[in-house]
Design an enzyme around this catalytic site. Structure first.
Site, short mmCIF file in Angstrom:
data_model
loop_
_atom_site.label_atom_id
_atom_site.label_comp_id
_atom_site.label_asym_id
_atom_site.label_seq_id
_atom_site.Cartn_x
_atom_site.Cartn_y
_atom_site.Cartn_z
N GLU A 158 82.34 32.95 21.56
CA GLU A 158 82.28 33.86 20.41
C GLU A 158 81.10 34.80 20.48
OE1 GLU A 158 83.66 31.01 16.81
OE2 GLU A 158 81.82 32.11 16.48
N CYS A 197 75.29 39.13 18.23
CA CYS A 197 74.89 37.73 18.45
C CYS A 197 75.69 37.23 19.66
CB CYS A 197 75.20 36.93 17.19
SG CYS A 197 74.87 35.18 17.35
N CYS A 246 77.86 23.22 24.01
CA CYS A 246 76.41 23.05 23.98
C CYS A 246 76.09 21.56 24.12
CB CYS A 246 75.85 23.56 22.65
SG CYS A 246 74.05 23.53 22.54
N CYS A 290 73.29 19.16 17.82
CA CYS A 290 72.71 19.20 16.48
C CYS A 290 73.80 18.80 15.48
CB CYS A 290 72.17 20.59 16.16
SG CYS A 290 70.85 21.09 17.29
N CYS A 345 75.86 21.47 13.40
CA CYS A 345 76.37 22.64 14.13
C CYS A 345 77.73 22.37 14.75
CB CYS A 345 75.37 23.05 15.21
SG CYS A 345 75.95 24.37 16.27
N CYS A 366 79.84 29.00 11.98
CA CYS A 366 79.47 29.55 13.29
C CYS A 366 80.16 28.66 14.32
CB CYS A 366 77.97 29.43 13.55
SG CYS A 366 76.93 30.00 12.23
N1 SAH Z 1 70.80 26.86 20.57
C1 SAH Z 1 70.06 27.94 20.02
C2 SAH Z 1 70.88 29.13 19.63
C3 SAH Z 1 72.16 28.88 18.86
S1 SAH Z 1 72.06 28.36 17.20
C4 SAH Z 1 69.23 27.46 18.86
O1 SAH Z 1 69.43 26.35 18.41
O2 SAH Z 1 68.36 28.19 18.41
C5 SAH Z 1 71.33 29.64 16.32
C6 SAH Z 1 70.97 29.26 14.89
O3 SAH Z 1 72.15 29.02 14.12
C7 SAH Z 1 70.14 28.00 14.81
O4 SAH Z 1 68.93 28.28 14.16
C8 SAH Z 1 70.95 27.05 13.97
O5 SAH Z 1 70.12 26.32 13.13
C9 SAH Z 1 71.87 27.97 13.21
N2 SAH Z 1 73.13 27.37 12.80
C10 SAH Z 1 73.90 26.51 13.47
N3 SAH Z 1 74.97 26.15 12.75
C11 SAH Z 1 74.87 26.83 11.58
C12 SAH Z 1 75.69 26.90 10.41
N4 SAH Z 1 76.81 26.21 10.30
N5 SAH Z 1 75.28 27.71 9.41
C13 SAH Z 1 74.16 28.44 9.52
N6 SAH Z 1 73.37 28.42 10.60
C14 SAH Z 1 73.71 27.61 11.61
#
Ligand code: SAH
Length: 381
Positions: A112, A125, A132, A136, A139, A360
């Site tokens: 995406e 973005c 990944c 987390c 996520c 996301c």
């Molecule tokens: N792996 C990298 C880049 C991808 S995530 C990182 O972790 O920084 C980018 C951002 O999106 C992260 O700060 C994460 O906290 C946020 N994120 C992930 N899932 C999300 C969600 N469902 N809603 C809002 N932000 C989210």
């Protein structure tokens, strides 16, 4: 036949030569491309420059398009090399102008990219991996596990493809309508550092899209040793996904914290070489009842005390099934105010494209492989 007679001088049939692997040209930084063109094609440097500009300034997706190269040369290129464009597979448009693109890679993987236009900039973005490994808990991409790294060509391919879309949709007569890039899509950029570095070299090159280091931000979960390399080997901006105010919380949300805790992460940030006037961005996804209390704000203020920092408070896009909830706007505002009172610059990130998809990473998760039962890796690179 006489057994003693010399055996006929027939060598065993040679095994069929495996088809030579075609080089993925769109992944090569400019110097590497120059060497390849000289060594493999015996062509002069200006040919390499033409080729590079076609790929990375015009975003060409085939050699056929490169009309100022001879037919002969294009045939040679087709035989020995390939481009690796990503192909638009789906798009979703939000009422606020955000467009979420799903791209398909050559081997059928889905990724995406999200286009976010505003008055003063057009930001993309970008994804760096299929899936990944960081797992987390809040996520969506984390539930996939890591499928594979994207190649440099596939990383820059997202930018080329969206430039094409924006040119067409907004009837713009310029090669590169995108102004800003954030590496906050699927994947952990510093877990694919070599390819990220090559992609950045291409994106920042004058004969390519020529992005300024000031307009590119890479976001990391906090792979501490890689933050140091990132600071030494690139000049773009750093964002850290902090998301919690103490280790107990962060280790539950982000397994990476069990390997490099908040103290180690903050130490890496203090050592990070910041250009004049630059700050590190700390992303903090506000999760109701998890990390949104007054004590969290107090702890954040203490953590960031001696780091040039700004905090982006991110409204959570709820992922069905993951069990976390977004805070209400009033709470986000109160949290921001607490940070500000403690001397920490904080901004509430505008929630873009809420109407097109809550989560996301949700688009690319559809039709992808089944979610793993236990995606928590025990080790990090
Ligand atoms: N792996 C990298 C880049 C991808 S995530 C990182 O972790 O920084 C980018 C951002 O999106 C992260 O700060 C994460 O906290 C946020 N994120 C992930 N899932 C999300 C969600 N469902 N809603 C809002 N932000 C989210």
């Amino acid at each position: 036949m006489d057994a003693l007679a010399p055996s006929p001088a027939v060598a065993p049939a040679p095994a069929a030569e495996p088809a030579p692997k075609r080089v993925e040209l769109s992944s090569l930084p400019q110097e590497e491309l120059g060497r390849w063109v000289a060594e493999t094609l015996g062509e002069r440097p200006f040919r390499a420059k033409q080729l590079y500009r076609w790929m990375h300034q015009k975003g060409a997706t085939s050699f056929e398009e490169m009309t100022d190269l001879s037919k002969d040369l294009r045939a040679k290129l087709n035989a020995k090399a390939k481009l690796r464009p990503v192909v638009k597979d789906l798009e979703q448009r939000s009422t606020d102008g955000t467009i979420k693109y799903r791209f398909r890679t050559e081997d059928g993987k889905l990724i995406e990219s999200v286009y976010m236009p505003s008055e003063d900039r057009k930001t993309l973005c970008v994804s760096t991996q299929v899936g990944c490994a960081m797992a987390c808990s809040f996520c969506m991409t984390g539930t996939l596990g890591l499928k594979r790294n994207l190649t440099p060509g596939e990383i820059v391919g997202q930018i080329h493809a969206v430039n094409r879309e924006v040119r067409k949709n907004e009837q713009l007569d310029m090669d590169r309508p995108l102004t800003n890039l954030v590496f906050m899509g699927m994947g952990e950029p510093l877990h694919n550092f070599e390819n990220l570095k090559k992609a950045l070299a291409i994106l920042q090159s004058q004969d390519g899209p020529n992005f300024s280091h000031r307009h590119i931000t890479v976001s990391t979960v906090g792979l501490v040793p890689m933050i140091e390399r990132f600071g030494a080997e690139t000049d773009v901006k750093l964002a850290i996904s902090l998301n919690a105010s103490c280790d107990e919380q962060r280790s539950k949300m982000m397994p990476v914290n069990r390997k490099w805790n908040i103290a180690a992460l903050m130490e890496a940030c203090r050592k990070f070489p910041l250009r004049q006037g630059r700050r590190i961005t700390f992303e903090y996804v506000l999760l109701e009842g998890v990390n949104d209390q007054d004590e969290d704000a107090d702890r954040l203020i203490a953590l960031l005390q001696d780091i040039p920092a700004k905090v982006n408070l991110i409204p959570y896009n709820e992922n069905p099934g993951l069990g976390f909830h977004s805070v209400i706007e009033r709470r986000a505002e109160a949290f921001r105010e607490l940070l500000a009172q403690g001397g920490v610059a904080a901004f509430i990130r505008k929630n873009r494209g809420r109407d097109i998809s809550a989560a996301c990473g949700q688009l690319a998760n559809q039709e992808a492989q089944p979610v793993q039962e236990d995606p928590q890796p025990s080790e990090f690179p």
